[in-house]
Motif scaffolding. Sequence first.
Motif, short mmCIF file in Angstrom:
data_model
loop_
_atom_site.label_atom_id
_atom_site.label_comp_id
_atom_site.label_asym_id
_atom_site.label_seq_id
_atom_site.Cartn_x
_atom_site.Cartn_y
_atom_site.Cartn_z
N THR A 2 47.83 25.07 61.94
CA THR A 2 48.14 24.47 63.49
C THR A 2 47.92 25.37 64.34
O THR A 2 48.60 26.38 65.02
CB THR A 2 49.38 24.40 63.18
OG1 THR A 2 49.31 23.99 61.01
CG2 THR A 2 49.23 23.50 64.25
N VAL A 3 46.46 24.27 65.67
CA VAL A 3 46.97 25.51 66.84
C VAL A 3 47.01 24.62 67.81
O VAL A 3 47.07 24.72 68.93
CB VAL A 3 44.69 25.29 66.60
CG1 VAL A 3 44.32 26.03 66.08
CG2 VAL A 3 44.12 24.17 66.75
N ILE A 4 47.25 23.11 67.52
CA ILE A 4 48.02 22.52 68.20
C ILE A 4 49.20 21.49 67.13
O ILE A 4 48.68 20.66 66.12
CB ILE A 4 46.89 21.16 69.18
CG1 ILE A 4 46.10 21.91 69.39
CG2 ILE A 4 47.87 20.20 69.83
CD1 ILE A 4 44.85 21.44 70.04
N LYS A 5 50.25 20.90 67.83
CA LYS A 5 51.75 20.71 67.12
C LYS A 5 52.18 19.44 68.08
O LYS A 5 52.30 19.47 68.97
CB LYS A 5 52.61 21.42 66.41
CG LYS A 5 53.94 20.58 65.92
CD LYS A 5 53.47 20.20 64.17
CE LYS A 5 54.51 20.22 63.74
NZ LYS A 5 55.12 18.99 64.34
N ASP A 6 51.61 18.06 67.78
CA ASP A 6 51.69 16.86 68.51
C ASP A 6 51.86 17.20 70.19
O ASP A 6 52.52 17.14 71.44
CB ASP A 6 53.65 16.93 68.88
CG ASP A 6 53.96 16.16 67.31
OD1 ASP A 6 53.05 15.93 66.70
OD2 ASP A 6 55.24 17.09 66.23
#
Length: 523
Positions: free
Chosen positions: A357-361
Amino acid sequence: MLRETFPREKRVATVPDVVEKLRQLGFAVAIETGAGDAANFSDDTYRAAGAEVLPSAAAVWQAADIVFKVRPPTADEVALMHPGQILVDFIWPAQNPELMQQLAARQVTVLAIDALPRTLSRAQKMDALTSMAGVSGYRAVIEAANAFGRFFNGQITAAGKVPPAKVFIAGAGVAGLSAIGTAANMGAIVRANDTRAEVADQVTSLGGEFVKVDYEEDGAGGGGYAKVMSEGFQAAQRQMYAQQAQDADIIITTALIPGKPAPKLITAEMVRSMKPGSVIVDMAAEQGGNCELTVADEALVRYGVTIIGYTDLASRLAKQSSTLYATNLLRLTEELCKAKNGVAVVNMEDDAIRGLTVIKDGAITWPAPPLVVAPKPAPTATAATPAAETKKKGGHGSSGPLPAKTLAVLFAVVALAFWGIGAYAPAAFLGHFTVFVLACFIGYMVVWNVTPALHTPLMSVTNAISSIIALGALVQIAPPGTAGTGRPDELIRWLALAALVLTAINMFGGFAVTRRMLAMFRK
């Protein structure tokens, strides 16, 4: 799933067989029309698997909660994304900081399949980098064979002897090992080098020869990659490459360092020293190339040497690559949807999912924190035993010597028993008894004193010794004795028959086990 718009990209993010399994997890699957055409998957095969075929990419972006892709999205594709959407894709966050900012601005969650923590054992089923590297290594050898003007394997024909091709592989990672195995199976003489000395056994096991640099330095880096080496090592490595370039017919380079340009291993001078008609396949062309003369996406000739810099090697086997990639994404989806209810849960407490996960929300979470390695347990008092007690056993019992008192008593009892037998037993019995004692000793040394793990391969061969027992039993069934000796012939005959049956089972069973073991190693 979308049709890839990147030039020369033929792969697709899922295949019909995987569509059925995604539906079993509770998901509805939609795919853009024509997405699988280049990989030989028609729209009808997707419909038959239960997928909905949508007319445009915009329709897919609008309808999908989770989007699978192969190449990073373009700016136009990012503009079609909506908040809360999950994108699973090759992102390369270190090389694409602007793309990361654009994706974060759309308030989406991005799972970069290239950011998977590859050191986790349970993450291997999701490791798309390994899958694609294996395909690329295979295809690199095929491209080299296509450009090379001779056979790979040596042949003796009516027209004369054809020597085998000599292939040198620079870098023995997944792609390099795949290339080594492919070239060796095609009959070439394969040599390989890597900065990580521990891969030497893997190279040898695939039929190659590991070429060592005359300089001592460990090249192992994090995550299974190589690290940047010292100037002294690089100088010694260049000297070795120069020697190999003069001898090799084909050079395949695979060296990459994460987040950095590909190291230059093959200089123009080395290319000039190669034999006319030789071939170089530069698998690092997309990151600048390992050869100074490589041009990305082109095959050109310099100094009589063909230099291939294709960046779409995996895409040139689109059907195979798509199948492997789709399977990797399926395994990831199984981790995201363990309840099989069609709802993906990005669990940031899971080490594998956290690394992906490199971007979460909308919040950039890359790079992930380093994995926490469990500390080794402290040695206990029971573990700190004397060397004599922890010595590796060679067989069933202890390999250490018996106490002197016990050994003396044992010898006294055995000597007394032998004296009694020698004093009172008939002379004819002594000959048989001597053979029996020797057989027991040999049996102990051959069987009992051998590690139990080796019994199956050992006994499958040594059981052939049972033929001696079979011959003895045959003699007893029809003995050359004379009548009137009081010999219990009938009892001996039945005992000999039983020994013959059991020995035959032992003998033929041993050869059967040997045959099955050898069959395991045949192709």
